[in-house]
Motif scaffolding. Structure first.
Motif, PDB file in Angstrom:
ATOM      1  N   LYS A  28      28.931  -3.390 -19.282  1.00 37.94           N
ATOM      2  CA  LYS A  28      28.860  -2.412 -18.192  1.00 37.94           C
ATOM      3  C   LYS A  28      27.585  -1.575 -18.270  1.00 37.94           C
ATOM      4  O   LYS A  28      26.971  -1.268 -17.237  1.00 37.94           O
ATOM      5  CB  LYS A  28      30.090  -1.506 -18.211  1.00 37.94           C
ATOM      6  CG  LYS A  28      30.123  -0.510 -17.056  1.00 37.94           C
ATOM      7  CD  LYS A  28      31.400   0.309 -17.053  1.00 37.94           C
ATOM      8  CE  LYS A  28      31.412   1.284 -15.877  1.00 37.94           C
ATOM      9  NZ  LYS A  28      32.658   2.091 -15.840  1.00 37.94           N
ATOM     10  N   VAL A  29      27.185  -1.194 -19.498  1.00 42.82           N
ATOM     11  CA  VAL A  29      25.972  -0.378 -19.629  1.00 42.82           C
ATOM     12  C   VAL A  29      24.715  -1.241 -19.636  1.00 42.82           C
ATOM     13  O   VAL A  29      23.598  -0.715 -19.629  1.00 42.82           O
ATOM     14  CB  VAL A  29      26.017   0.514 -20.889  1.00 42.82           C
ATOM     15  CG1 VAL A  29      27.184   1.485 -20.806  1.00 42.82           C
ATOM     16  CG2 VAL A  29      26.063  -0.311 -22.171  1.00 42.82           C
ATOM     17  N   GLY A  30      24.880  -2.570 -19.672  1.00 42.00           N
ATOM     18  CA  GLY A  30      23.739  -3.468 -19.592  1.00 42.00           C
ATOM     19  C   GLY A  30      23.105  -3.840 -20.908  1.00 42.00           C
ATOM     20  O   GLY A  30      21.965  -4.310 -20.940  1.00 42.00           O
ATOM     21  N   MET A  31      23.829  -3.654 -22.003  1.00 38.83           N
ATOM     22  CA  MET A  31      23.268  -3.958 -23.318  1.00 38.83           C
ATOM     23  C   MET A  31      23.431  -5.436 -23.648  1.00 38.83           C
ATOM     24  O   MET A  31      24.530  -5.973 -23.565  1.00 38.83           O
ATOM     25  CB  MET A  31      23.951  -3.115 -24.393  1.00 38.83           C
ATOM     26  CG  MET A  31      23.327  -3.261 -25.774  1.00 38.83           C
ATOM     27  SD  MET A  31      24.054  -2.104 -26.961  1.00 38.83           S
ATOM     28  CE  MET A  31      22.892  -2.245 -28.321  1.00 38.83           C
ATOM     29  N   PRO A  32      22.357  -6.111 -24.044  1.00 35.87           N
ATOM     30  CA  PRO A  32      22.478  -7.517 -24.421  1.00 35.87           C
ATOM     31  C   PRO A  32      23.375  -7.697 -25.646  1.00 35.87           C
ATOM     32  O   PRO A  32      23.320  -6.890 -26.584  1.00 35.87           O
ATOM     33  CB  PRO A  32      21.034  -7.932 -24.760  1.00 35.87           C
ATOM     34  CG  PRO A  32      20.175  -6.882 -24.151  1.00 35.87           C
ATOM     35  CD  PRO A  32      20.977  -5.624 -24.132  1.00 35.87           C
ATOM     36  N   ILE A  33      24.192  -8.720 -25.629  1.00 35.57           N
ATOM     37  CA  ILE A  33      25.015  -9.077 -26.790  1.00 35.57           C
ATOM     38  C   ILE A  33      24.392 -10.326 -27.408  1.00 35.57           C
ATOM     39  O   ILE A  33      24.401 -11.402 -26.804  1.00 35.57           O
ATOM     40  CB  ILE A  33      26.471  -9.317 -26.387  1.00 35.57           C
ATOM     41  CG1 ILE A  33      27.084  -8.016 -25.850  1.00 35.57           C
ATOM     42  CG2 ILE A  33      27.294  -9.834 -27.574  1.00 35.57           C
ATOM     43  CD1 ILE A  33      28.474  -8.154 -25.279  1.00 35.57           C
ATOM     44  N   LEU A  34      23.811 -10.169 -28.589  1.00 41.39           N
ATOM     45  CA  LEU A  34      23.087 -11.258 -29.228  1.00 41.39           C
ATOM     46  C   LEU A  34      23.999 -12.218 -29.972  1.00 41.39           C
ATOM     47  O   LEU A  34      23.632 -13.368 -30.214  1.00 41.39           O
ATOM     48  CB  LEU A  34      22.036 -10.699 -30.187  1.00 41.39           C
ATOM     49  CG  LEU A  34      21.049  -9.685 -29.594  1.00 41.39           C
ATOM     50  CD1 LEU A  34      19.945  -9.387 -30.593  1.00 41.39           C
ATOM     51  CD2 LEU A  34      20.466 -10.184 -28.282  1.00 41.39           C
ATOM     52  N   GLY A  40       8.503 -12.259 -27.207  1.00 43.87           N
ATOM     53  CA  GLY A  40       9.871 -12.483 -27.637  1.00 43.87           C
ATOM     54  C   GLY A  40      10.887 -11.589 -26.949  1.00 43.87           C
ATOM     55  O   GLY A  40      10.542 -10.564 -26.333  1.00 43.87           O
ATOM     56  N   PHE A  41      12.129 -11.991 -27.050  1.00 47.20           N
ATOM     57  CA  PHE A  41      13.252 -11.290 -26.412  1.00 47.20           C
ATOM     58  C   PHE A  41      13.256  -9.810 -26.767  1.00 47.20           C
ATOM     59  O   PHE A  41      13.519  -8.949 -25.918  1.00 47.20           O
ATOM     60  CB  PHE A  41      14.563 -11.947 -26.870  1.00 47.20           C
ATOM     61  CG  PHE A  41      15.803 -11.335 -26.293  1.00 47.20           C
ATOM     62  CD1 PHE A  41      16.385 -11.851 -25.143  1.00 47.20           C
ATOM     63  CD2 PHE A  41      16.402 -10.229 -26.901  1.00 47.20           C
ATOM     64  CE1 PHE A  41      17.538 -11.285 -24.605  1.00 47.20           C
ATOM     65  CE2 PHE A  41      17.552  -9.658 -26.374  1.00 47.20           C
ATOM     66  CZ  PHE A  41      18.117 -10.193 -25.224  1.00 47.20           C
ATOM     67  N   GLU A  42      13.004  -9.490 -28.055  1.00 38.16           N
ATOM     68  CA  GLU A  42      13.127  -8.113 -28.520  1.00 38.16           C
ATOM     69  C   GLU A  42      11.908  -7.254 -28.221  1.00 38.16           C
ATOM     70  O   GLU A  42      11.926  -6.050 -28.492  1.00 38.16           O
ATOM     71  CB  GLU A  42      13.393  -8.084 -30.030  1.00 38.16           C
ATOM     72  CG  GLU A  42      14.672  -8.787 -30.463  1.00 38.16           C
ATOM     73  CD  GLU A  42      14.465 -10.272 -30.710  1.00 38.16           C
ATOM     74  OE1 GLU A  42      15.405 -10.925 -31.168  1.00 38.16           O
ATOM     75  OE2 GLU A  42      13.346 -10.786 -30.435  1.00 38.16           O
ATOM     76  N   ILE A  63      27.566  -3.812 -33.876  1.00 35.71           N
ATOM     77  CA  ILE A  63      26.425  -3.452 -34.710  1.00 35.71           C
ATOM     78  C   ILE A  63      25.173  -3.480 -33.840  1.00 35.71           C
ATOM     79  O   ILE A  63      24.869  -4.500 -33.208  1.00 35.71           O
ATOM     80  CB  ILE A  63      26.252  -4.436 -35.882  1.00 35.71           C
ATOM     81  CG1 ILE A  63      27.496  -4.436 -36.781  1.00 35.71           C
ATOM     82  CG2 ILE A  63      25.005  -4.105 -36.694  1.00 35.71           C
ATOM     83  CD1 ILE A  63      27.491  -5.540 -37.823  1.00 35.71           C
ATOM     84  N   GLY A  64      24.450  -2.375 -33.793  1.00 34.65           N
ATOM     85  CA  GLY A  64      23.202  -2.335 -33.052  1.00 34.65           C
ATOM     86  C   GLY A  64      22.077  -2.953 -33.861  1.00 34.65           C
ATOM     87  O   GLY A  64      21.803  -2.532 -34.989  1.00 34.65           O
ATOM     88  N   VAL A  65      21.429  -3.977 -33.316  1.00 39.94           N
ATOM     89  CA  VAL A  65      20.280  -4.626 -33.958  1.00 39.94           C
ATOM     90  C   VAL A  65      19.122  -4.646 -32.960  1.00 39.94           C
ATOM     91  O   VAL A  65      19.259  -4.164 -31.835  1.00 39.94           O
ATOM     92  CB  VAL A  65      20.629  -6.059 -34.423  1.00 39.94           C
ATOM     93  CG1 VAL A  65      21.735  -6.026 -35.474  1.00 39.94           C
ATOM     94  CG2 VAL A  65      21.052  -6.936 -33.240  1.00 39.94           C
ATOM     95  N   LYS A  66      17.998  -5.193 -33.363  1.00 38.02           N
ATOM     96  CA  LYS A  66      16.834  -5.213 -32.479  1.00 38.02           C
ATOM     97  C   LYS A  66      17.158  -5.944 -31.185  1.00 38.02           C
ATOM     98  O   LYS A  66      17.562  -7.099 -31.193  1.00 38.02           O
ATOM     99  CB  LYS A  66      15.669  -5.901 -33.172  1.00 38.02           C
ATOM    100  CG  LYS A  66      15.143  -5.180 -34.399  1.00 38.02           C
ATOM    101  CD  LYS A  66      14.018  -5.970 -35.039  1.00 38.02           C
ATOM    102  CE  LYS A  66      13.521  -5.298 -36.306  1.00 38.02           C
ATOM    103  NZ  LYS A  66      12.430  -6.064 -36.964  1.00 38.02           N
ATOM    104  N   GLN A 115      14.623  -0.438 -23.776  1.00 39.78           N
ATOM    105  CA  GLN A 115      14.609  -0.969 -25.135  1.00 39.78           C
ATOM    106  C   GLN A 115      15.970  -0.716 -25.769  1.00 39.78           C
ATOM    107  O   GLN A 115      16.365   0.424 -25.987  1.00 39.78           O
ATOM    108  CB  GLN A 115      13.526  -0.285 -25.969  1.00 39.78           C
ATOM    109  CG  GLN A 115      13.384  -0.807 -27.390  1.00 39.78           C
ATOM    110  CD  GLN A 115      12.617  -2.109 -27.457  1.00 39.78           C
ATOM    111  OE1 GLN A 115      11.580  -2.270 -26.835  1.00 39.78           O
ATOM    112  NE2 GLN A 115      13.140  -3.050 -28.225  1.00 39.78           N
ATOM    113  N   TRP A 116      16.716  -1.796 -26.061  1.00 37.10           N
ATOM    114  CA  TRP A 116      18.058  -1.679 -26.610  1.00 37.10           C
ATOM    115  C   TRP A 116      18.072  -1.902 -28.125  1.00 37.10           C
ATOM    116  O   TRP A 116      17.198  -2.561 -28.670  1.00 37.10           O
ATOM    117  CB  TRP A 116      18.988  -2.696 -25.965  1.00 37.10           C
ATOM    118  CG  TRP A 116      19.327  -2.399 -24.539  1.00 37.10           C
ATOM    119  CD1 TRP A 116      18.744  -2.907 -23.420  1.00 37.10           C
ATOM    120  CD2 TRP A 116      20.342  -1.496 -24.079  1.00 37.10           C
ATOM    121  NE1 TRP A 116      19.324  -2.393 -22.287  1.00 37.10           N
ATOM    122  CE2 TRP A 116      20.312  -1.522 -22.656  1.00 37.10           C
ATOM    123  CE3 TRP A 116      21.272  -0.677 -24.717  1.00 37.10           C
ATOM    124  CZ2 TRP A 116      21.171  -0.750 -21.880  1.00 37.10           C
ATOM    125  CZ3 TRP A 116      22.138   0.084 -23.945  1.00 37.10           C
ATOM    126  CH2 TRP A 116      22.084   0.051 -22.551  1.00 37.10           C
TER     127      TRP A 116
END
Length: 337
Positions: free
Chosen positions: A165-171, A25-27, A136-139, A39-40
């Motif tokens: 910019k930092v490369g964090m996925p936006i779910l 899975g994605f997470e 909100i940070g989630v899995k 791991q974000w």
């Protein structure tokens, strides 16, 4: 003439040879590392904090006008234009806010936390310092929220740009008529979260967050806040794997029972201390950054329980309407499982 053309046959056999894969899975750690570089996200509120989003107050604070005193409220604001408000009885000079905000950022760095600042601030959005509310940070990533009042609408775009910019996925980005502010979201444990519904958080926004969480096997609880209270983090903050500091006068009885059922020990704010002391942040299990000297009786209780407190001077920023918890939005935490 054959049943299919040679082109169609080769096309289909090629796709068959290179099939799609839903798993892992994605997470999952392997997918996060391979696709997104690390791991974000977060699945709790107390694991070792690795990365946090902040905004150092700047030119957007120039919108504050000391001549616009709201005597009947004992505060300041543009009630007619709805462009700004300041909850304190005095407006803190920008340099003082910056000094205390820098102190908070330095305290986080000393705890091994990477501080990420907004790449820009939306003009005049003086509440941008309270980054907790805008994502909100989630899995596996983040949910970009949709802020309720006019004075805050527009903070969402700079947050989105910064996460990208930092490369964090936006779910998910809360959309439509949904309203959601991160100060009203709490991880109770990796399988249970709670949202405080209020004038800033409606059911549509809650439903959209729930869709993301349900796909990850997380149960979402709904707590309706009283009156015009904004966020649940004024009444509940997790400070250890099984411990929360709470203001029981602001939480319904059924929810207090639910916390007990989940094995969460609750530490009530001492009545001699200001209720705002709940607005603290855990940097790892049992170690919290808390406003210096604001709550000696509550701090005494926490000390007896082995909870470590790192004092941070932040009272002048708090006069604007938000404290240490409000000013920090976790992007990465270690799991506690």
């Amino acid at each position: 003439m054959g049943a299919v053309s040679e082109f169609e046959y080769r096309y289909n056999m090629t796709i068959k040879t290179f099939p799609s894969h839903a798993e892992p899975g994605f997470e999952s750690p392997e997918q996060q590392q391979e696709v997104w570089g690390r791991q974000w996200g977060c699945d709790n509120d107390v694991g070792q904090l690795r990365m946090v989003l902040m905004h150092r107050p700047g030119d957007e604070m120039n919108i504050l006008d000391p001549s616009k005193r709201l005597e009947h409220l004992g505060s300041y604001g543009d009630a007619e234009g709805q462009t700004w408000y300041w909850r304190g009885d005095r407006i803190t000079p920008l340099e003082v806010q910056q000094e205390q905000h820098d102190g908070l950022a330095d305290a986080l760095r000393k705890e091994g936390v990477e501080v990420v600042y907004l790449t820009r601030c939306a003009p005049g959005r003086h509440k941008s310092i309270y980054t907790r509310d805008s994502c909100i940070g989630v899995k596996g990533g983040a949910i970009v929220t949709r802020l309720g009042p006019i004075v805050r609408r527009g903070e969402e775009a700079p947050v989105t740009e910064t996460l990208a910019k930092v490369g964090m996925p936006i779910l998910r980005t809360i959309h439509g008529t949904g309203l959601m502010e991160g100060g009203s979201f709490v991880w109770l444990n990796p399988r249970t979260a709670v949202i405080g519904r209020s004038s800033r958080v409606n059911e549509e926004g809650t439903r959209q967050v729930e869709e993301v969480l349900n796909a990850q096997g997380v149960e979402l609880l709904r707590v309706d806040l009283t009156g015009y209270r904004l966020h649940i983090d004024g009444a509940l903050v997790m400070i250890d794997v099984d411990t929360a500091i709470i203001n029981p006068t602001q939480l319904p009885f059924w929810f207090l029972g639910k916390l007990q059922d989940l094995g969460i020990r609750t530490i009530e704010v001492h009545p001699d201390d200001p209720s705002g002391i709940v607005n603290c942040i855990a940097v790892k299990p049992g170690r919290v950054l808390m406003q210096a000297g604001a709550a000696p009786r509550t701090a005494e209780t926490l000390d007896k329980l082995g909870i470590e407190i790192v004092p941070v001077e932040y009272e002048r920023v708090y006069e604007g309407g938000g404290g240490i918890h409000c000013s920090t939005s976790p992007l990465i935490r270690d799991s506690i499982e």
